[in-house]
Design a protein around this motif. Sequence first.
Motif, PDB file in Angstrom:
ATOM      1  N   ARG A 219       0.835  -1.197   0.000  1.00 35.72           N
ATOM      2  CA  ARG A 219       0.000   0.000   0.000  1.00 35.72           C
ATOM      3  C   ARG A 219       0.868   1.244   0.000  1.00 35.72           C
ATOM      4  O   ARG A 219       1.932   1.289   0.601  1.00 35.72           O
ATOM      5  CB  ARG A 219      -0.923  -0.002   1.215  1.00 35.72           C
ATOM      6  N   HIS A 220       0.385   2.269  -0.698  1.00 32.56           N
ATOM      7  CA  HIS A 220       1.116   3.524  -0.813  1.00 32.56           C
ATOM      8  C   HIS A 220       0.271   4.663  -0.248  1.00 32.56           C
ATOM      9  O   HIS A 220      -0.948   4.570  -0.167  1.00 32.56           O
ATOM     10  CB  HIS A 220       1.450   3.826  -2.276  1.00 32.56           C
ATOM     11  N   THR A 221       0.930   5.737   0.131  1.00 35.59           N
ATOM     12  CA  THR A 221       0.223   6.899   0.658  1.00 35.59           C
ATOM     13  C   THR A 221      -0.135   7.847  -0.476  1.00 35.59           C
ATOM     14  O   THR A 221       0.707   8.196  -1.297  1.00 35.59           O
ATOM     15  CB  THR A 221       1.093   7.642   1.682  1.00 35.59           C
ATOM     16  N   ILE A 222      -1.396   8.240  -0.522  1.00 38.77           N
ATOM     17  CA  ILE A 222      -1.857   9.158  -1.555  1.00 38.77           C
ATOM     18  C   ILE A 222      -2.649  10.286  -0.911  1.00 38.77           C
ATOM     19  O   ILE A 222      -3.072  10.201   0.235  1.00 38.77           O
ATOM     20  CB  ILE A 222      -2.752   8.449  -2.595  1.00 38.77           C
ATOM     21  N   ALA A 223      -2.829  11.369  -1.651  1.00 34.61           N
ATOM     22  CA  ALA A 223      -3.645  12.488  -1.192  1.00 34.61           C
ATOM     23  C   ALA A 223      -4.861  12.598  -2.098  1.00 34.61           C
ATOM     24  O   ALA A 223      -4.761  12.430  -3.305  1.00 34.61           O
ATOM     25  CB  ALA A 223      -2.837  13.782  -1.232  1.00 34.61           C
ATOM     26  N   PHE A 224      -6.018  12.841  -1.518  1.00 34.16           N
ATOM     27  CA  PHE A 224      -7.211  13.001  -2.331  1.00 34.16           C
ATOM     28  C   PHE A 224      -8.170  13.955  -1.628  1.00 34.16           C
ATOM     29  O   PHE A 224      -8.015  14.273  -0.451  1.00 34.16           O
ATOM     30  CB  PHE A 224      -7.882  11.646  -2.595  1.00 34.16           C
ATOM     31  N   SER A 225      -9.162  14.433  -2.372  1.00 32.46           N
ATOM     32  CA  SER A 225     -10.098  15.415  -1.846  1.00 32.46           C
ATOM     33  C   SER A 225     -11.487  14.804  -1.711  1.00 32.46           C
ATOM     34  O   SER A 225     -12.167  14.580  -2.703  1.00 32.46           O
ATOM     35  CB  SER A 225     -10.170  16.626  -2.780  1.00 32.46           C
ATOM     36  N   PRO A 226     -11.927  14.495  -0.493  1.00 31.15           N
ATOM     37  CA  PRO A 226     -13.265  13.926  -0.290  1.00 31.15           C
ATOM     38  C   PRO A 226     -14.329  15.017  -0.218  1.00 31.15           C
ATOM     39  O   PRO A 226     -14.774  15.424   0.854  1.00 31.15           O
ATOM     40  CB  PRO A 226     -13.120  13.187   1.038  1.00 31.15           C
ATOM     41  N   GLY A 227     -14.706  15.557  -1.337  1.00 31.08           N
ATOM     42  CA  GLY A 227     -15.750  16.583  -1.370  1.00 31.08           C
ATOM     43  C   GLY A 227     -15.287  17.894  -0.769  1.00 31.08           C
ATOM     44  O   GLY A 227     -14.190  18.383  -1.054  1.00 31.08           O
ATOM     45  N   ASN A 228     -16.117  18.476   0.095  1.00 33.57           N
ATOM     46  CA  ASN A 228     -15.813  19.787   0.672  1.00 33.57           C
ATOM     47  C   ASN A 228     -14.977  19.695   1.943  1.00 33.57           C
ATOM     48  O   ASN A 228     -14.825  20.670   2.667  1.00 33.57           O
ATOM     49  CB  ASN A 228     -17.114  20.543   0.965  1.00 33.57           C
ATOM     50  N   GLN A 229     -14.409  18.519   2.231  1.00 28.73           N
ATOM     51  CA  GLN A 229     -13.618  18.359   3.448  1.00 28.73           C
ATOM     52  C   GLN A 229     -12.158  18.753   3.250  1.00 28.73           C
ATOM     53  O   GLN A 229     -11.366  18.699   4.176  1.00 28.73           O
ATOM     54  CB  GLN A 229     -13.688  16.903   3.922  1.00 28.73           C
ATOM     55  N   GLY A 230     -11.798  19.129   2.037  1.00 25.41           N
ATOM     56  CA  GLY A 230     -10.415  19.491   1.767  1.00 25.41           C
ATOM     57  C   GLY A 230      -9.568  18.274   1.460  1.00 25.41           C
ATOM     58  O   GLY A 230     -10.038  17.139   1.449  1.00 25.41           O
ATOM     59  N   TRP A 231      -8.298  18.508   1.221  1.00 25.32           N
ATOM     60  CA  TRP A 231      -7.390  17.415   0.882  1.00 25.32           C
ATOM     61  C   TRP A 231      -6.929  16.690   2.139  1.00 25.32           C
ATOM     62  O   TRP A 231      -6.605  17.310   3.143  1.00 25.32           O
ATOM     63  CB  TRP A 231      -6.172  17.954   0.130  1.00 25.32           C
ATOM     64  N   VAL A 232      -6.913  15.364   2.066  1.00 27.93           N
ATOM     65  CA  VAL A 232      -6.454  14.555   3.189  1.00 27.93           C
ATOM     66  C   VAL A 232      -5.486  13.498   2.675  1.00 27.93           C
ATOM     67  O   VAL A 232      -5.434  13.198   1.484  1.00 27.93           O
ATOM     68  CB  VAL A 232      -7.631  13.857   3.916  1.00 27.93           C
ATOM     69  N   ILE A 233      -4.700  12.961   3.594  1.00 29.29           N
ATOM     70  CA  ILE A 233      -3.751  11.906   3.253  1.00 29.29           C
ATOM     71  C   ILE A 233      -4.391  10.562   3.574  1.00 29.29           C
ATOM     72  O   ILE A 233      -4.947  10.368   4.643  1.00 29.29           O
ATOM     73  CB  ILE A 233      -2.439  12.066   4.038  1.00 29.29           C
ATOM     74  N   ASN A 234      -4.294   9.642   2.641  1.00 28.12           N
ATOM     75  CA  ASN A 234      -4.854   8.313   2.855  1.00 28.12           C
ATOM     76  C   ASN A 234      -3.962   7.289   2.177  1.00 28.12           C
ATOM     77  O   ASN A 234      -3.210   7.614   1.259  1.00 28.12           O
ATOM     78  CB  ASN A 234      -6.273   8.233   2.275  1.00 28.12           C
ATOM     79  N   GLU A 235      -4.036   6.059   2.627  1.00 30.72           N
ATOM     80  CA  GLU A 235      -3.228   5.005   2.033  1.00 30.72           C
ATOM     81  C   GLU A 235      -3.973   4.384   0.866  1.00 30.72           C
ATOM     82  O   GLU A 235      -5.111   3.944   1.001  1.00 30.72           O
ATOM     83  CB  GLU A 235      -2.902   3.945   3.082  1.00 30.72           C
ATOM     84  N   GLY A 236      -3.340   4.362  -0.291  1.00 31.44           N
ATOM     85  CA  GLY A 236      -3.976   3.836  -1.485  1.00 31.44           C
ATOM     86  C   GLY A 236      -3.813   2.337  -1.606  1.00 31.44           C
ATOM     87  O   GLY A 236      -2.961   1.733  -0.977  1.00 31.44           O
ATOM     88  N   ASP A 237      -4.659   1.732  -2.423  1.00 33.45           N
ATOM     89  CA  ASP A 237      -4.587   0.292  -2.630  1.00 33.45           C
ATOM     90  C   ASP A 237      -4.385   0.019  -4.114  1.00 33.45           C
ATOM     91  O   ASP A 237      -5.237  -0.519  -4.789  1.00 33.45           O
ATOM     92  CB  ASP A 237      -5.846  -0.404  -2.101  1.00 33.45           C
ATOM     93  N   TRP A 238      -3.232   0.424  -4.621  1.00 32.32           N
ATOM     94  CA  TRP A 238      -2.932   0.234  -6.027  1.00 32.32           C
ATOM     95  C   TRP A 238      -2.812  -1.249  -6.346  1.00 32.32           C
ATOM     96  O   TRP A 238      -2.425  -2.047  -5.500  1.00 32.32           O
ATOM     97  CB  TRP A 238      -1.625   0.947  -6.388  1.00 32.32           C
ATOM     98  N   PRO A 239      -3.133  -1.622  -7.588  1.00 35.16           N
ATOM     99  CA  PRO A 239      -3.004  -3.038  -7.973  1.00 35.16           C
ATOM    100  C   PRO A 239      -1.590  -3.557  -7.745  1.00 35.16           C
ATOM    101  O   PRO A 239      -0.606  -2.835  -7.930  1.00 35.16           O
ATOM    102  CB  PRO A 239      -3.357  -3.021  -9.468  1.00 35.16           C
ATOM    103  N   GLY A 240      -1.491  -4.822  -7.342  1.00 39.49           N
ATOM    104  CA  GLY A 240      -0.186  -5.424  -7.113  1.00 39.49           C
ATOM    105  C   GLY A 240       0.502  -5.777  -8.421  1.00 39.49           C
ATOM    106  O   GLY A 240      -0.065  -5.645  -9.509  1.00 39.49           O
ATOM    107  N   GLN A 241       1.736  -6.239  -8.306  1.00 37.56           N
ATOM    108  CA  GLN A 241       2.533  -6.615  -9.471  1.00 37.56           C
ATOM    109  C   GLN A 241       2.742  -8.122  -9.497  1.00 37.56           C
ATOM    110  O   GLN A 241       2.897  -8.755  -8.452  1.00 37.56           O
ATOM    111  CB  GLN A 241       3.903  -5.942  -9.422  1.00 37.56           C
TER     112      GLN A 241
END
Length: 306
Positions: A219-241
């Motif tokens: 898992r990797h750390t990503i930033a995303f914007s959940p609507g009007n809550q502003g940008w937050v840091i969350n761990e992403g679940d990118w496809p494995g290799q």
Amino acid sequence: MHHWLAVFDRETARPPEGLESFKVAEKPHAFPGEDESRAEELCKAKLSVAYEHSKPEARKMAVLGHGNGFSFEASPYCSYANREGVHVVLAGEVSDWPGISAVAAAHDAFVRNEDPPEQNDAHWLLDFYTSFMSSSSADDTTGKALECLAKVQGNFAFVIYDEIQKRVFAARDAEGGQPLYWGATDEGQLLLGSHLNDLDGCEPTATMFPPGTLFASTRHTIAFSPGNQGWVINEGDWPGQLLSFLVDSDGTHWRGIKAIPRINSRGQLFGAVYKVASMREVVETVEVPVPPPKAEKMQFLEANKQ
């Protein structure tokens, strides 16, 4: 053949692109901890299938939280171990790990009337993982894992789950001496196990795990914007290799992986079959000197008379 099964929630590990069903691929990313009880319920339900198929006197289950866990049939050829947040299950038998002969080490301990250096092959696998897991990045760790796997001698299928690093590794020996299957459920779970009929809910994505390959998911750390809550840091679940640890004909590169898509009657992707590419054929061009025709040879000799 002993039954064992590993179950991982979508928030822990995801298969390579193509193995997931189209239903899962369309699902939005979930927040960490979202519907935790549901994930636990789904995990136990999947593990119970392999558990029921195992011998009552040998079957064991390890539910690890967050929708992850193992079910296994303990024996000398199927073992589980854990240490400092790292959990492993290994089926088969390994005679040599990189730099260590497990057979020789066990023999020496027997001759000296000492306890074996490790309890079973799963504990050797923990030592093996520790030898390369401290790399600075996920890519470096995966690269070192491939190099080390290429040196392992034996028939094996294993899964490693590092709950601290949020990393999942799975591998199968080059000859396919141990069976290993995998698939994804519509809920987003990734299942890896010894028997196809233990992969409950994975149809139609369930398929054989290709020999000579390593699956790596971190898992990797990503930033995303959940609507009007502003940008937050969350761990992403990118496809494995899915990577091969078989060396190509040039001796310096790993062989590629071929993904053969599986399409249903409605034209929707519902999985893929993966195969290691064949070794490239190397054709050497050798120039063979051709003697000149007899007439030209005589002219050459006449022209070069002293």
